[in-house]
Scaffold this motif. Structure first.
Motif, PDB file in Angstrom:
ATOM      1  N   ASP A  81       0.733  -1.149  -0.093  1.00 24.47           N
ATOM      2  CA  ASP A  81       0.056  -0.172   0.061  1.00 24.47           C
ATOM      3  C   ASP A  81       0.724   1.382   0.020  1.00 24.47           C
ATOM      4  OD1 ASP A  81       0.950  -0.753   2.345  1.00 24.47           O
ATOM      5  OD2 ASP A  81      -1.019  -1.035   3.405  1.00 24.47           O
ATOM      6  N   THR A  82       2.194   1.048  -0.166  1.00 28.79           N
ATOM      7  CA  THR A  82       2.961   2.544  -0.263  1.00 28.79           C
ATOM      8  C   THR A  82       4.233   2.085  -1.141  1.00 28.79           C
ATOM      9  OG1 THR A  82       4.357   3.643   1.217  1.00 28.79           O
ATOM     10  CG2 THR A  82       4.199   1.536   1.932  1.00 28.79           C
ATOM     11  N   GLY A  83       4.707   3.211  -1.749  1.00 27.13           N
ATOM     12  CA  GLY A  83       5.569   3.128  -2.863  1.00 27.13           C
ATOM     13  C   GLY A  83       6.997   2.947  -2.019  1.00 27.13           C
ATOM     14  N   GLY A  84       7.904   2.629  -2.996  1.00 26.64           N
ATOM     15  CA  GLY A  84       9.294   2.341  -2.845  1.00 26.64           C
ATOM     16  C   GLY A  84       9.761   0.890  -2.364  1.00 26.64           C
ATOM     17  N   VAL A  85      11.037   0.711  -2.325  1.00 34.20           N
ATOM     18  CA  VAL A  85      11.597  -0.646  -1.922  1.00 34.20           C
ATOM     19  C   VAL A  85      12.605  -0.181  -0.889  1.00 34.20           C
ATOM     20  CG1 VAL A  85      13.356  -2.332  -2.610  1.00 34.20           C
ATOM     21  CG2 VAL A  85      11.561  -1.414  -4.044  1.00 34.20           C
ATOM     22  N   ARG A  86      12.537  -0.980   0.366  1.00 36.72           N
ATOM     23  CA  ARG A  86      13.365  -0.717   1.392  1.00 36.72           C
ATOM     24  C   ARG A  86      14.316  -1.821   1.277  1.00 36.72           C
ATOM     25  NH1 ARG A  86       9.321   2.381   1.782  1.00 36.72           N
ATOM     26  NH2 ARG A  86       8.030   0.823   0.663  1.00 36.72           N
ATOM     27  N   SER A  94      22.086  -4.782  11.711  1.00 35.50           N
ATOM     28  CA  SER A  94      21.507  -3.848  12.606  1.00 35.50           C
ATOM     29  C   SER A  94      19.912  -3.823  12.684  1.00 35.50           C
ATOM     30  CB  SER A  94      22.038  -2.281  12.118  1.00 35.50           C
ATOM     31  OG  SER A  94      21.232  -2.021  10.696  1.00 35.50           O
ATOM     32  N   GLU A  95      19.449  -4.702  11.666  1.00 30.75           N
ATOM     33  CA  GLU A  95      18.082  -4.560  11.609  1.00 30.75           C
ATOM     34  C   GLU A  95      17.273  -3.299  11.291  1.00 30.75           C
ATOM     35  OE1 GLU A  95      16.350  -6.889  14.724  1.00 30.75           O
ATOM     36  OE2 GLU A  95      18.122  -8.169  15.189  1.00 30.75           O
ATOM     37  N   LYS A  96      17.993  -2.543  10.424  1.00 35.74           N
ATOM     38  CA  LYS A  96      17.472  -1.218  10.301  1.00 35.74           C
ATOM     39  C   LYS A  96      17.668  -1.015   8.735  1.00 35.74           C
ATOM     40  CE  LYS A  96      18.747   1.496  14.431  1.00 35.74           C
ATOM     41  NZ  LYS A  96      19.174   0.360  15.167  1.00 35.74           N
ATOM     42  N   ILE A  97      16.623  -0.104   8.256  1.00 36.53           N
ATOM     43  CA  ILE A  97      16.465   0.482   7.033  1.00 36.53           C
ATOM     44  C   ILE A  97      17.696   1.205   6.842  1.00 36.53           C
ATOM     45  CG2 ILE A  97      15.091   1.570   5.268  1.00 36.53           C
ATOM     46  CD1 ILE A  97      12.589   0.726   6.882  1.00 36.53           C
ATOM     47  N   VAL A  98      18.570   0.869   5.764  1.00 38.59           N
ATOM     48  CA  VAL A  98      19.575   1.679   5.437  1.00 38.59           C
ATOM     49  C   VAL A  98      19.357   2.333   3.994  1.00 38.59           C
ATOM     50  CG1 VAL A  98      21.030   0.257   6.424  1.00 38.59           C
ATOM     51  CG2 VAL A  98      20.666  -0.245   4.409  1.00 38.59           C
ATOM     52  N   GLN A  99      18.370   1.957   3.409  1.00 38.04           N
ATOM     53  CA  GLN A  99      18.396   2.810   1.997  1.00 38.04           C
ATOM     54  C   GLN A  99      16.804   2.493   1.528  1.00 38.04           C
ATOM     55  OE1 GLN A  99      21.126   4.336   0.321  1.00 38.04           O
ATOM     56  NE2 GLN A  99      19.673   5.062  -1.154  1.00 38.04           N
ATOM     57  N   THR A 100      16.314   3.534   0.818  1.00 39.39           N
ATOM     58  CA  THR A 100      14.878   3.216   0.273  1.00 39.39           C
ATOM     59  C   THR A 100      14.930   3.659  -1.360  1.00 39.39           C
ATOM     60  OG1 THR A 100      13.807   3.849   2.484  1.00 39.39           O
ATOM     61  CG2 THR A 100      12.544   4.046   0.359  1.00 39.39           C
ATOM     62  N   LEU A 101      14.538   2.965  -2.301  1.00 39.79           N
ATOM     63  CA  LEU A 101      14.578   3.401  -3.730  1.00 39.79           C
ATOM     64  C   LEU A 101      13.274   3.940  -3.700  1.00 39.79           C
ATOM     65  CD1 LEU A 101      16.227  -0.111  -4.857  1.00 39.79           C
ATOM     66  CD2 LEU A 101      17.301   2.017  -4.150  1.00 39.79           C
ATOM     67  N   ILE A 153      18.334  -4.370  -9.329  1.00 38.11           N
ATOM     68  CA  ILE A 153      17.361  -4.823  -8.917  1.00 38.11           C
ATOM     69  C   ILE A 153      16.133  -4.473  -9.707  1.00 38.11           C
ATOM     70  CG2 ILE A 153      15.614  -4.311  -6.912  1.00 38.11           C
ATOM     71  CD1 ILE A 153      18.093  -3.398  -5.397  1.00 38.11           C
ATOM     72  N   THR A 154      15.672  -5.129 -10.446  1.00 36.58           N
ATOM     73  CA  THR A 154      14.328  -4.876 -11.234  1.00 36.58           C
ATOM     74  C   THR A 154      13.065  -4.894 -10.622  1.00 36.58           C
ATOM     75  OG1 THR A 154      15.434  -6.157 -13.107  1.00 36.58           O
ATOM     76  CG2 THR A 154      13.335  -5.698 -13.317  1.00 36.58           C
ATOM     77  N   THR A 155      12.362  -3.691 -10.895  1.00 37.31           N
ATOM     78  CA  THR A 155      11.207  -3.358 -10.051  1.00 37.31           C
ATOM     79  C   THR A 155      10.045  -2.983 -10.998  1.00 37.31           C
ATOM     80  OG1 THR A 155      11.469  -1.135  -9.698  1.00 37.31           O
ATOM     81  CG2 THR A 155      12.201  -2.642  -8.038  1.00 37.31           C
ATOM     82  N   ALA A 156       8.604  -3.365 -10.685  1.00 41.98           N
ATOM     83  CA  ALA A 156       7.489  -2.897 -11.361  1.00 41.98           C
ATOM     84  C   ALA A 156       6.644  -2.097 -10.256  1.00 41.98           C
ATOM     85  CB  ALA A 156       6.813  -3.868 -11.718  1.00 41.98           C
TER      86      ALA A 156
END
Length: 340
Positions: free
Chosen positions: A166-171, A177-184, A202-205
């Motif tokens: 339900d929300t955009g982006g790839v995390r 560290s169990e943390k998000i380091v980058q968001t595409l 990384i291929t995304t649709a």
């Protein structure tokens, strides 16, 4: 003999409901395999080259949204609407583990080293199960901004990728560290995310867009807008010169990676295409649809005889001993593990 232009796919029947996920194993000493997830609750294993049915994994009580095979194609995993993820013996079809969740499981992925299983779903939690200690509680990464739609491993199992329904982006999550380091960043929710075989892309649709990202520096490499809503895309694994996309228009499109120009448009499905994936050698690709079928298409040069390209007896491409390895509907694998 009038079939010069029309690609004739292998059509794999067996599912009674829509096919929503496909996964190819790497090449193993016994060939390579294709597993499919369907809303009929029964994941199916096939010979990846011929499309021949090998076996059905029986035990889920709800739609199966996700499926995968480990690196050696010795185990399968599936995520289901019955609030469970299951691990199966891919040689016998036996259930090895069932991991209970508190909501629908939408995605699952084995780590490259085959020791870990990653799951995600409506709970907005990523879980990492240690398959060597299946009774130990999983590691939980609980900062996902929405319910999880796709998951994958990269960087030799040091990084986890996830996207949301339900929300955009790839995390991208650092496992330690169990943390998000980058968001595409993407405009719409990412319905398909694939890490290339060589780990570079990384291929995304998302929506009507297919994007290619640098998997190490996370920059956007290419972005192409399609004339249809795309549900899934896959990059050709050997040369990376082509990619495929499928979605709501019911067709399976082949594009040039460098220019975005359409090369081929395969018609045949009678419902939206939910998933497309290239075989590990790049010579063929599979599509799964709302119509309940899987179609395997050849990425062959135009002068290849159509009949030869779709020989279901496996003569052009598969050795007889590989076909003979199927006994009683299940593949009897050799003991050695894959070199890859």
């Amino acid at each position: 003999m009038e079939k010069k232009k029309a690609a004739v796919p292998l059509v794999c029947h067996g599912h009674s409901r829509p096919v929503v996920d496909l996964f190819y194993s790497p090449v193993t000493p016994d060939g390579y395999f294709l597993i499919s997830a369907s809303k009929d609750s029964n994941p199916m294993l096939r010979n990846g080259e011929t499309g021949d049915w090998i076996g059905t994994f029986e035990g889920h009580k709800g739609a199966v949204w996700s499926c995968c095979l480990d690196t050696n194609a010795l185990r399968a995993a599936s995520g289901s609407a019955d609030f469970s993820a299951k691990v199966w013996d891919a040689l016998t079809g036996d259930e090895l583990h069932s991991f209970e969740h508190k909501h629908i499981v939408r995605a699952c992925a084995f780590s490259k080293d085959t020791h870990l299983l990653l799951t995600g779903g409506m709970e907005k939690i990523l879980r990492v199960y240690d398959l060597n200690k299946p009774d130990v509680a999983p590691k939980e990464l609980d900062k996902s901004p929405g319910s999880v739609r796709t998951v994958a491993w990269l960087h030799n199992d040091q990084t986890i990728l996830s996207s949301c329904t339900d929300t955009g982006g790839v995390r991208l999550w650092d496992v330690r560290s169990e943390k998000i380091v980058q968001t595409l960043e993407t405009k719409g929710p990412v319905t398909s995310a694939e890490v290339s075989q060589d780990g570079r892309f990384i291929t995304t649709a998302d929506g009507s867009s297919v994007k290619f990202w640098d998997a190490n520096h996370f920059g956007l490499v290419k972005s192409y807008d399609m004339s249809f809503i795309v549900e899934s895309a896959s990059l050709e694994p050997k040369s990376g010169s082509k990619f495929i996309a499928g979605g709501e228009d019911m067709w399976v499109h082949v594009f040039d990676f460098l220019t975005g120009e359409e090369i081929t448009c395969n018609k045949g499905h009678h419902g939206p295409v939910h998933c497309v994936r290239f075989a590990p050698g790049g010579e063929s690709y599979a599509s799964g649809s709302e119509d309940g079928t899987i179609r395997i298409w050849q990425l062959s040069p135009p002068n290849v005889d159509a009949e030869e390209a779709v020989d279901t007896n496996g003569k052009p491409k598969a050795g007889a001993e590989e076909i003979a390895c199927k006994i009683e509907g299940f593949h009897i694998a050799k003991e050695e593990k894959a070199g890859e």
